[in-house]
Scaffold this active site. Structure first.
Site, PDB file in Angstrom:
ATOM      1  N   ASP A 173      -4.894  49.488 -20.492  1.00  0.00           N
ATOM      2  CA  ASP A 173      -3.611  49.289 -21.174  1.00  0.00           C
ATOM      3  C   ASP A 173      -3.792  48.890 -22.631  1.00  0.00           C
ATOM      4  O   ASP A 173      -2.999  49.272 -23.489  1.00  0.00           O
ATOM      5  CB  ASP A 173      -2.794  48.224 -20.450  1.00  0.00           C
TER       6      ASP A 173
ATOM      7  N   CYS B  44      -8.197  46.097 -13.223  1.00  0.00           N
ATOM      8  CA  CYS B  44      -7.229  45.979 -14.317  1.00  0.00           C
ATOM      9  C   CYS B  44      -5.858  46.570 -14.018  1.00  0.00           C
ATOM     10  O   CYS B  44      -5.710  47.454 -13.175  1.00  0.00           O
ATOM     11  CB  CYS B  44      -7.789  46.654 -15.568  1.00  0.00           C
ATOM     12  N   ASP B  45      -4.880  46.049 -14.733  1.00  0.00           N
ATOM     13  CA  ASP B  45      -3.581  46.623 -14.994  1.00  0.00           C
ATOM     14  C   ASP B  45      -2.942  47.312 -13.788  1.00  0.00           C
ATOM     15  O   ASP B  45      -2.600  46.665 -12.827  1.00  0.00           O
ATOM     16  CB  ASP B  45      -3.691  47.552 -16.212  1.00  0.00           C
ATOM     17  N   LYS B  46      -2.846  48.647 -13.787  1.00  0.00           N
ATOM     18  CA  LYS B  46      -2.153  49.340 -12.701  1.00  0.00           C
ATOM     19  C   LYS B  46      -3.074  49.731 -11.559  1.00  0.00           C
ATOM     20  O   LYS B  46      -2.622  50.247 -10.547  1.00  0.00           O
ATOM     21  CB  LYS B  46      -1.466  50.615 -13.240  1.00  0.00           C
TER      22      LYS B  46
ATOM     23  N   CYS C 290      -9.454  41.169 -19.438  1.00  0.00           N
ATOM     24  CA  CYS C 290      -9.224  40.298 -20.592  1.00  0.00           C
ATOM     25  C   CYS C 290      -9.098  38.845 -20.147  1.00  0.00           C
ATOM     26  O   CYS C 290      -8.601  38.545 -19.059  1.00  0.00           O
ATOM     27  CB  CYS C 290      -7.988  40.752 -21.347  1.00  0.00           C
TER      28      CYS C 290
ATOM     29  N   GLU D 196       4.578  49.116 -22.457  1.00  0.00           N
ATOM     30  CA  GLU D 196       4.525  47.702 -22.816  1.00  0.00           C
ATOM     31  C   GLU D 196       4.668  47.552 -24.322  1.00  0.00           C
ATOM     32  O   GLU D 196       4.173  48.372 -25.093  1.00  0.00           O
ATOM     33  CB  GLU D 196       3.196  47.079 -22.371  1.00  0.00           C
TER      34      GLU D 196
ATOM     35  N   SER E 277       3.367  43.104 -21.999  1.00  0.00           N
ATOM     36  CA  SER E 277       2.060  42.716 -21.511  1.00  0.00           C
ATOM     37  C   SER E 277       2.107  41.270 -21.040  1.00  0.00           C
ATOM     38  O   SER E 277       2.917  40.473 -21.516  1.00  0.00           O
ATOM     39  CB  SER E 277       1.036  42.853 -22.644  1.00  0.00           C
TER      40      SER E 277
END
Length: 553
Positions: free
Chosen positions: A78, A119-121, A191, A440, A466
């Site tokens: 992302d 991560c993310d999705k 992150c 985002e 985010s």
């Protein structure tokens, strides 16, 4: 065993022949087949180490008497996709991930699944697949990266985004911007703050789907490798006992996950993803459940960006078990976990090692949870805000609307200095259908913070934010502009009222004026092709989790 479908009987001689070509021996045909969904990628820092970590999972499977089969799925970063057309693909990729894991596992009739993700999705997509499959499942999240250091202070990716705004405002020079760019993300892992990747990892552990300390142990630590090896062994035990995904993921365990989310103040994306996963699992869940938890559970952990502490600090303070111990009075303690222990047993062994990072609920960071659901004339079906990252003086905000029909328009206006203190920036046609893909808005929000306007400018969008966003930023406005939600009819200068304690989000115009503005409005046609066009045609609204048509439980 389920895998007997492809390995037992005279008729399966061709199947066994192919499996022998893949390296199987006679003894393997009596053992459980374990699929390992690995989202390793060379462009996603949170996943670059998974090629090594998967070997620990495989070793654990073999030691316990199973046969591991690694396969792959896609991963989109992302942060790299942020701020341009590529971000439209992030949320839709959740569906591709879910479909691909479902397809491979069912086509090859695995007995159980280890989800190696980060991560993310990717984590939400894999969990959606696990809910559909309802097989024995363990989640191994890859873990956060270490924090960076800049002038003696811990920093992360959001500091880089915000440094761009500071540079534009003349607050730092090019040398300063370059310096923080080089140190903020020092290596492999998700992150370092409480963004979507780490929020979803924490929720998976809180729901009993991961072994203790999976979510917070650092990506490149020996502890992470040992957890991965143990997970490989545990999946074989779950297969033998036939303890499937929905044995662990149920209404009470989802409540536990939401309560932990509120105590931490995780990413607002967790609402979208939990709604979608619950739908796949047949677990009843609405936005009201999140708001009820927000009013009940105090925010007790000031983790970046909602405070100064990084994920490594949260781990050292005791991780998810310590958070759950702190809020034990609110939890369903009898819920089982993939470790073989119940929640109550895990937290009984937990220790809160730093009471500044994990506070007692009697002395919280905020008296209410870290995420709130707002409704009103601007968001009849709901909108979401990360209250953990808002200063108390910004919980009530009123100002004139500055309206933009895309992220790019808003970002240009912010960077050119045309947004004034007191403004409410409206970014619309960025919702699940209107974007499409519900981008985002980290670049605009970070620019606002970097330019020193975070206390004086609010931002509202039918897109997403985010987990790194901070300040009075409200997303997921539903219905979105592209389907004729009220946000489509806001004009420059309209008074906008944000009242988080009262859970209200309103545009202060009359019903008659709103109806008059709707005259002549036409639903916009998506200006995209391929998968994004298909996604725009099928996706539902944010308040239901952006579920695709035909997938509602």
């Amino acid at each position: 065993m389920r895998s007997d479908t492809i390995k037992k009987g005279i008729e399966r001689a061709p199947h066994r022949s192919l499996l022998r070509a893949a390296g199987l021996k006679d003894r393997d045909f009596t053992r459980p087949f374990v699929g390992i969904a690995n989202s390793y990628s060379e462009i996603v820092p949170g996943h670059i180490h998974l090629r090594k970590l998967v070997e620990s999972v495989k070793a654990g499977v073999r030691e316990a008497g199973g046969v591991p089969f690694e396969f792959n799925t896609i991963a989109i970063d992302d942060g790299i996709a942020m701020g341009h057309h590529g971000m439209r693909y992030s949320l839709p990729s959740r569906e591709i991930i879910a479909d691909s894991v479902e397809a491979v596992v069912n086509a090859h009739q695995f007995d159980g699944v280890v989800l190696l993700t980060n991560c993310d999705k990717i984590t939400p997509g894999m969990l959606m697949a696990a809910a559909r499959l309802d097989l024995p499942t363990i989640v191994v999240t890859g873990g956060p990266m270490a924090a960076g250091f800049w002038h003696g202070k811990k920093v992360g990716l959001i500091d880089v985004f915000e440094a761009v705004g500071r540079y534009k405002a003349g607050m730092i020079d090019k040398k300063g911007l370059d310096g923080i760019e080089r140190v903020a993300c020092p290596g492999a892992g998700s992150c370092s703050g409480l963004f979507t990747a780490n929020s979803m990892a924490i929720l998976a552990e809180a729901a009993g789907l991961s072994l203790p300390y999976t979510a917070t142990s650092l990506a490149l630590s020996e502890e992470k490798e040992e957890i991965a090896r143990k997970a490989g062994g545990r999946i074989v035990e779950l297969i033998k006992k036939q303890l499937t995904f929905t044995y662990f993921f149920n209404e009470k365990s989802v409540e536990n996950a939401i309560d932990v989310d509120m105590a931490l103040g995780g990413s607002t994306n967790t609402l979208l993803h939990l709604l979608a996963i619950a739908n796949e699992a047949g677990v009843p869940l609405t936005l009201d459940k999140f708001d009820e938890a927000s009013r009940r559970i105090p925010h007790i952990a000031p983790v970046y960006p909602g405070g100064p502490y990084m994920m490594e600090d949260l781990h050292e303070a005791g991780g998810v078990p310590a958070i759950m111990r702190a809020i034990a009075r609110y939890l369903n303690l009898d819920e089982p976990t993939v470790s073989g222990k119940r929640i109550g047993e895990i937290i009984e062994e937990a220790i809160v090692r730093n009471h500044d990072i994990i506070r007692d609920p009697s002395t919280p960071v905020h008296r209410e949870g870290g995420i709130a659901v707002l409704r009103g004339t601007l968001a009849p079906s709901g909108a979401v805000v990360k209250t953990a990252a808002i200063q108390s003086e910004n919980l009530v905000f009123r100002g004139p609307a500055r309206v933009f029909d895309s992220e790019e328009e808003a970002y240009r206006a912010i960077m050119e200095g045309s947004i004034e203190r007191g403004d409410v920036v409206i970014i619309r046609y960025e919702g699940p259908k209107g974007g499409p893909g519900m981008r985002e808005m980290l670049s605009p929000t970070s620019a606002i913070v970097g330019m020193g306007l975070s206390k004086d400018v609010a931002l509202i969008t039918d897109g997403r934010f985010s987990g790194g966003t901070r300040g009075p930023c409200i997303g997921h406005v539903a219905p979105e502009a592209a389907v004729g939600g009220p946000i489509a009819f806001v004009r420059d200068g309209d008074e906008i009222s944000i009242d988080i304690p009262s859970r209200r989000l309103d545009v202060l115009i009359s019903d008659g004026e709103l109806e008059e503005r709707k005259t002549g409005w036409r639903k916009p046609e998506p200006k995209v092709r391929g998968m994004l066009y298909r996604y725009a045609m099928l996706v539902g609204q944010a308040d239901e989790g952006c579920i695709l048509q035909g997938r509602k439980g």
